[in-house]
Design a protein around this motif. Structure first.
Motif, PDB file in Angstrom:
ATOM      1  N   TYR A 352     -15.117  42.219 -38.490  1.00  0.00           N
ATOM      2  CA  TYR A 352     -14.076  40.857 -37.202  1.00  0.00           C
ATOM      3  C   TYR A 352     -15.750  40.572 -36.332  1.00  0.00           C
ATOM      4  N   TYR A 353     -15.663  39.751 -36.492  1.00  0.00           N
ATOM      5  CA  TYR A 353     -17.029  38.518 -36.024  1.00  0.00           C
ATOM      6  C   TYR A 353     -16.465  38.452 -34.602  1.00  0.00           C
ATOM      7  N   GLY A 354     -15.198  38.232 -33.909  1.00  0.00           N
ATOM      8  CA  GLY A 354     -14.964  37.734 -32.470  1.00  0.00           C
ATOM      9  C   GLY A 354     -15.232  38.688 -31.272  1.00  0.00           C
ATOM     10  N   THR A 355     -16.941  38.069 -30.988  1.00  0.00           N
ATOM     11  CA  THR A 355     -17.355  38.438 -29.809  1.00  0.00           C
ATOM     12  C   THR A 355     -18.507  37.444 -29.678  1.00  0.00           C
ATOM     13  N   ILE A 356     -18.504  37.341 -28.406  1.00  0.00           N
ATOM     14  CA  ILE A 356     -19.704  35.811 -27.956  1.00  0.00           C
ATOM     15  C   ILE A 356     -20.793  36.193 -27.827  1.00  0.00           C
ATOM     16  N   ASP A 357     -21.417  37.221 -27.483  1.00  0.00           N
ATOM     17  CA  ASP A 357     -22.959  37.939 -26.933  1.00  0.00           C
ATOM     18  C   ASP A 357     -23.494  39.317 -27.787  1.00  0.00           C
ATOM     19  N   ALA A 358     -22.742  39.259 -29.211  1.00  0.00           N
ATOM     20  CA  ALA A 358     -23.926  40.708 -29.814  1.00  0.00           C
ATOM     21  C   ALA A 358     -24.243  39.504 -30.551  1.00  0.00           C
ATOM     22  N   THR A 359     -24.734  38.013 -30.718  1.00  0.00           N
ATOM     23  CA  THR A 359     -25.903  37.456 -31.543  1.00  0.00           C
ATOM     24  C   THR A 359     -27.077  37.448 -30.777  1.00  0.00           C
ATOM     25  N   PRO A 360     -27.307  36.696 -29.489  1.00  0.00           N
ATOM     26  CA  PRO A 360     -28.586  36.434 -28.452  1.00  0.00           C
ATOM     27  C   PRO A 360     -28.934  37.943 -28.517  1.00  0.00           C
ATOM     28  N   LEU A 361     -27.424  39.360 -27.712  1.00  0.00           N
ATOM     29  CA  LEU A 361     -27.873  40.591 -28.013  1.00  0.00           C
ATOM     30  C   LEU A 361     -29.316  40.844 -29.296  1.00  0.00           C
ATOM     31  N   TRP A 362     -28.750  41.028 -30.159  1.00  0.00           N
ATOM     32  CA  TRP A 362     -29.423  41.122 -30.992  1.00  0.00           C
ATOM     33  C   TRP A 362     -31.120  40.536 -31.361  1.00  0.00           C
ATOM     34  N   ILE A 363     -30.354  39.242 -30.576  1.00  0.00           N
ATOM     35  CA  ILE A 363     -32.291  38.552 -31.009  1.00  0.00           C
ATOM     36  C   ILE A 363     -33.039  39.354 -29.745  1.00  0.00           C
ATOM     37  N   SER A 364     -32.819  39.986 -28.454  1.00  0.00           N
ATOM     38  CA  SER A 364     -33.664  40.564 -27.720  1.00  0.00           C
ATOM     39  C   SER A 364     -33.401  42.027 -28.325  1.00  0.00           C
ATOM     40  N   LEU A 365     -32.684  42.537 -29.321  1.00  0.00           N
ATOM     41  CA  LEU A 365     -33.460  43.708 -29.289  1.00  0.00           C
ATOM     42  C   LEU A 365     -34.637  43.528 -29.778  1.00  0.00           C
ATOM     43  N   LEU A 366     -34.443  42.907 -30.229  1.00  0.00           N
ATOM     44  CA  LEU A 366     -35.808  42.062 -32.232  1.00  0.00           C
ATOM     45  C   LEU A 366     -37.117  42.534 -30.471  1.00  0.00           C
ATOM     46  N   HIS A 367     -37.121  41.263 -29.829  1.00  0.00           N
ATOM     47  CA  HIS A 367     -38.176  41.477 -29.418  1.00  0.00           C
ATOM     48  C   HIS A 367     -38.617  42.356 -28.365  1.00  0.00           C
ATOM     49  N   ASP A 368     -36.945  42.852 -27.704  1.00  0.00           N
ATOM     50  CA  ASP A 368     -37.984  43.813 -26.885  1.00  0.00           C
ATOM     51  C   ASP A 368     -38.221  45.582 -27.573  1.00  0.00           C
ATOM     52  N   ALA A 369     -37.811  45.511 -28.713  1.00  0.00           N
ATOM     53  CA  ALA A 369     -38.407  46.453 -29.811  1.00  0.00           C
ATOM     54  C   ALA A 369     -39.770  46.355 -30.812  1.00  0.00           C
ATOM     55  N   TRP A 370     -40.285  45.014 -30.512  1.00  0.00           N
ATOM     56  CA  TRP A 370     -41.518  44.084 -31.101  1.00  0.00           C
ATOM     57  C   TRP A 370     -41.902  45.097 -30.086  1.00  0.00           C
ATOM     58  N   ARG A 371     -42.205  44.238 -28.542  1.00  0.00           N
ATOM     59  CA  ARG A 371     -42.994  44.888 -27.735  1.00  0.00           C
ATOM     60  C   ARG A 371     -43.104  46.369 -27.288  1.00  0.00           C
ATOM     61  N   TRP A 372     -42.111  47.207 -27.832  1.00  0.00           N
ATOM     62  CA  TRP A 372     -41.856  48.145 -27.616  1.00  0.00           C
ATOM     63  C   TRP A 372     -43.463  49.108 -28.937  1.00  0.00           C
ATOM     64  N   GLY A 373     -43.019  47.903 -29.673  1.00  0.00           N
ATOM     65  CA  GLY A 373     -44.290  48.975 -30.728  1.00  0.00           C
ATOM     66  C   GLY A 373     -43.621  49.101 -32.296  1.00  0.00           C
ATOM     67  N   LEU A 374     -42.468  48.265 -32.662  1.00  0.00           N
ATOM     68  CA  LEU A 374     -41.586  48.287 -33.359  1.00  0.00           C
ATOM     69  C   LEU A 374     -43.030  47.871 -34.354  1.00  0.00           C
ATOM     70  N   PRO A 375     -43.353  48.452 -35.122  1.00  0.00           N
ATOM     71  CA  PRO A 375     -44.248  47.198 -36.669  1.00  0.00           C
ATOM     72  C   PRO A 375     -44.283  45.722 -36.847  1.00  0.00           C
ATOM     73  N   GLU A 376     -45.416  45.110 -36.929  1.00  0.00           N
ATOM     74  CA  GLU A 376     -45.430  44.085 -37.346  1.00  0.00           C
ATOM     75  C   GLU A 376     -44.689  43.616 -38.580  1.00  0.00           C
ATOM     76  N   HIS A 377     -44.779  44.472 -39.872  1.00  0.00           N
ATOM     77  CA  HIS A 377     -44.426  44.707 -40.968  1.00  0.00           C
ATOM     78  C   HIS A 377     -42.570  44.085 -40.417  1.00  0.00           C
ATOM     79  N   GLN A 378     -42.096  44.663 -40.173  1.00  0.00           N
ATOM     80  CA  GLN A 378     -41.025  45.439 -39.811  1.00  0.00           C
ATOM     81  C   GLN A 378     -39.989  44.059 -39.349  1.00  0.00           C
ATOM     82  N   VAL A 379     -40.776  43.719 -37.901  1.00  0.00           N
ATOM     83  CA  VAL A 379     -40.711  42.229 -37.172  1.00  0.00           C
ATOM     84  C   VAL A 379     -40.381  41.790 -37.891  1.00  0.00           C
ATOM     85  N   ALA A 380     -41.239  40.752 -39.029  1.00  0.00           N
ATOM     86  CA  ALA A 380     -41.367  40.303 -39.864  1.00  0.00           C
ATOM     87  C   ALA A 380     -40.215  40.224 -41.068  1.00  0.00           C
TER      88      ALA A 380
END
Length: 707
Positions: A352-380
């Protein structure tokens, strides 16, 4: 995340008509039950250790109840309960007394120590019977067992279930089967008796001062489960913390609970995420799993990486009005089959996809994990999914026009509200009446603004086109927001809860506005105004932050979203206040959660009542709240992180240090945070001075004024 079982407004309850007795079945209460969990398996029972055939009690596995009764009797009688204690992830201990046995004197001389251990797909118990009596003790010990294979949605709605008959499958062994799901219970040295109510039986004789241990276990075979235990060790660090004892005890219990909620998809056991909560939501929930992973970033990026990948694999690819799926959209929840409540219109497909906020929150989780040091190849590797998520944000969110991110709801059988406050009555005007869709929630505009900025930063860093367009889009959203969302009321000037389908501001004062802090959508002056409102008596004279001001027409301290207190909601606001330099306000809300933690044995529930402290003296439970619950447990990590104020930007080679202004939580020392997989130690003294050691090579620190 709510699944409603109450009558809709305007139905029989609203009009004063008397509905048939069978028309309304209240959701079973569970606030006083003991949950023992190691996902995807949970035992829920009474504080005496018994699992009775009533309500939501039972042994559950991946959205299905395996055993509906596990009741211990001695000579046909139930022992009297003394107490219980948690025993780490998946463990609990219970003490009871069969006082009719042993010496006839005031002090009991026979005691039962019942140790329960849940592991994924199994439950085992050691039942130790200890005698200090001066005479021999003889007793018949029985374990009464039932199994109904009830789906969690039937249990949640109070629906009827039918016991399945047990058969003897071996010495001391009972088995049940329904389709491909099987349950087997084995009692060591026990005699088995089959039937709809089955038995394991032991004859016990103890000499004076003797003891014995009875052992039994249940094993669940469920090849159709969509969630399983992860195939790897715990992904995050377990820091050593010196602080207020309430914070350290809350952290210890919360870390145990978070470990117990770890899940993976059956098809990808190497990627871990957190199940939302026990018992209703122990599965993948986009919003909940994302927020919990984001809160745990100070302890490592591996959980965030697993969560991002799991959700990316299920990212929407087509437009489906029934499920709410759309290209680039992040899903809301995952079940083994359609989630349909008996006697209720709500029917959610398995994915079920009935959520308005999970998608922008997913984007920000990726960004924040990158800034905390998630390896670049995993981000890429996740950049194509980022671009698809941004595409959804740009093309599928402005129903009816106006330039804001909003939702209509998915057909007649989906969730009416699709932000984190997803109950049917959550979006109300100041006078209490409900808003009509499409709804543009205030916090979602903040999420969307932040996601646009975060997405632009990632696109630029990884050589992808479109960064300037998304920064321009964020700036335009900020201008529109400032022009349309701010309202005047008895509280002063503040952002409205939402815009309704006619573009009118929904003018209730709610906790939603606290989620704007730290997104960049507010100016410094606006942030200060919001910060003061959030700690006003109408919002914060309880044990945390109320979801709605006590002065609003829709306020009810025992409602799901209109006056209750949610730990994760309060924690998100604490984090925003701390990052913006409002230490005193953050400290006020943190103190409320720490006080609540004491009441709830340091296991914060999903939510609790929003009564004022002066009216009740201690927080009252919300009787159907999940406990443990992932983002409530993660709130403890957020409080700790806010206190020390370590904000890394590994790609830029710097770490900002901004401990809570005024050090309202006193001296805090944390050993074992993780930045780019390196263990980092941070200490804040009582004057707010901060020191840090162990940062990766090439990372410099910058101290930001903390007030």
């Amino acid at each position: 995340m709510l699944v409603e079982t109450l009558p809709e407004p305007g139905g029989a309850a609203a009009t004063g008509m008397t509905a048939p007795e069978t028309a309304y079945r209240p959701q079973p209460l569970l606030h006083d039950l003991v949950s023992t969990v190691l996902a995807p398996t949970t035992a829920l029972g009474d504080a005496d250790g018994q699992i009775r055939p009533a309500g939501v009690q039972g042994l559950f596995h991946a959205d299905s109840r395996a055993l509906s009764q596990v009741k211990l009797e001695v000579d046909g009688r139930e022992p009297e309960a003394v107490g219980y204690a948690p025993d780490g992830p998946g463990g609990a201990r219970f003490v009871s007394l069969p006082r009719w046995l042993g010496d006839r004197r005031a002090d009991p001389t026979v005691r039962i120590n019942r140790t329960r251990r849940v592991t994924p797909g199994a439950l085992s118990e050691h039942v130790e019977i200890v005698s200090t009596a001066s005479v021999a003790v003889t007793a018949a010990v029985t374990l009464k067992l039932s199994c109904d294979f009830a789906p969690i949605e039937v249990v949640k709605s109070g629906g009827d279930t039918v016991p399945a008959p047990a058969v003897i499958s071996g010495p001391g062994e009972l088995s049940w089967r329904s389709g491909r799901i099987g349950v087997t219970v084995t009692g060591e040295d026990a005699k088995a008796e089959p039937g709809e109510t089955a038995w394991l039986r032991w004859e016990v004789t103890l000499p004076p001062g003797g003891r014995t241990v009875l052992r039994w276990n249940a094993v669940i075979d469920d090849p159709e489960a969509v969630v399983v235990a992860p195939a790897r060790a715990v992904e995050w660090s377990r820091p050593q913390v010196v602080a207020d004892h309430r914070l350290t005890r809350l952290l210890e219990q919360s870390l145990d609970d978070l470990r117990s909620l770890r899940l993976a998809e059956a098809s990808a056991p190497g990627d871990t995420f957190l199940g939302a909560g026990v018992p209703w939501f122990l599965t993948l929930f986009g919003r909940d799993s994302i927020w919990a992973a984001r809160m745990l970033l100070p302890l490592g990026t591996e959980l965030a990486a697993g969560t991002l990948r799991v959700l990316a694999r299920r990212q929407g690819t087509r437009v489906d009005p029934d499920s709410g799926e759309a290209p680039g959209k992040i899903m809301h929840e995952l079940r083994r089959h359609e989630f349909a409540l008996p006697g209720n219109d709500l029917r959610l497909p398995a994915a079920y996809y009935g959520t308005i906020d999970a998608t922008p929150l997913w984007i920000s989780l990726l960004h924040d994990a990158w800034r905390w040091g998630l390896p670049e190849h995993q981000v890429a590797a996740l950049m194509p999914y980022l671009e698809a998520a941004l595409g959804w944000l740009g093309e599928h969110t402005d129903a009816g026009g106006g330039g804001f991110v909003k939702y209509l709801g998915t057909r007649a059988h989906g969730l009416a509200n699709q932000g984190w406050k997803d109950s049917g009555d959550a979006v109300r005007f100041r006078d209490g009446h409900q808003a009509e869709p499409p709804i543009a929630l205030v916090e979602v505009q903040g999420y969307a603004y932040q996601a646009a900025r975060h997405g632009a930063a990632l696109l630029e860093a990884f050589g992808r086109p479109g960064a300037a367009r998304w920064r321009d889009r964020a700036d335009t959203l900020a201008e529109r927001f400032r022009a349309r969302f701010w309202v005047d009321g008895p509280h002063g000037r503040f952002p409205a809860l939402a815009l309704d389908g006619n573009g009118r501001p929904v003018d209730a004062l709610t906790s939603n506005i606290g989620h704007l802090l730290g997104t960049g959508l507010l100016s410094d002056e606006e942030s200060a105004a919001v910060a003061e409102l959030l700690v006003s008596p109408e919002m914060a004279d309880g044990f945390g932050l109320r979801t709605m001001s006590s002065r609003e027409g829709g306020f009810n301290p025992m409602s799901y979203h209109c006056g209750s207190i949610w730990a994760h909601d309060t924690a998100i606001v604490i984090a925003g206040l701390a990052r913006a330099g409002f230490g005193a306000q953050a400290g006020t809300l943190a103190e409320g959660l720490l006080a609540a933690g004491e009441t709830f044995d340091y296991r914060l529930p999903e939510l609790f009542a929003g009564d004022a402290r002066g009216s009740v003296g201690r927080p009252m439970p919300y009787p159907a709240a999940c406990r443990p619950q992932a983002w409530s447990a993660a709130a403890a990590i957020t409080i700790m992180h806010a206190a020390v104020g370590l904000y890394p930007d590994v790609p830029a080679g710097r770490v900002l240090l901004r401990p809570l202004a005024g050090a309202p939580l006193g001296e805090v020392s944390v050993r074992g945070l993780r930045v780019a997989a390196k263990e980092v130690d941070v200490a804040v003294d009582r004057d707010g001075a901060v020191s840090v050691s162990g940062l990766p090579a090439g990372i410099c620190t910058e101290l930001v004024g903390n007030g």
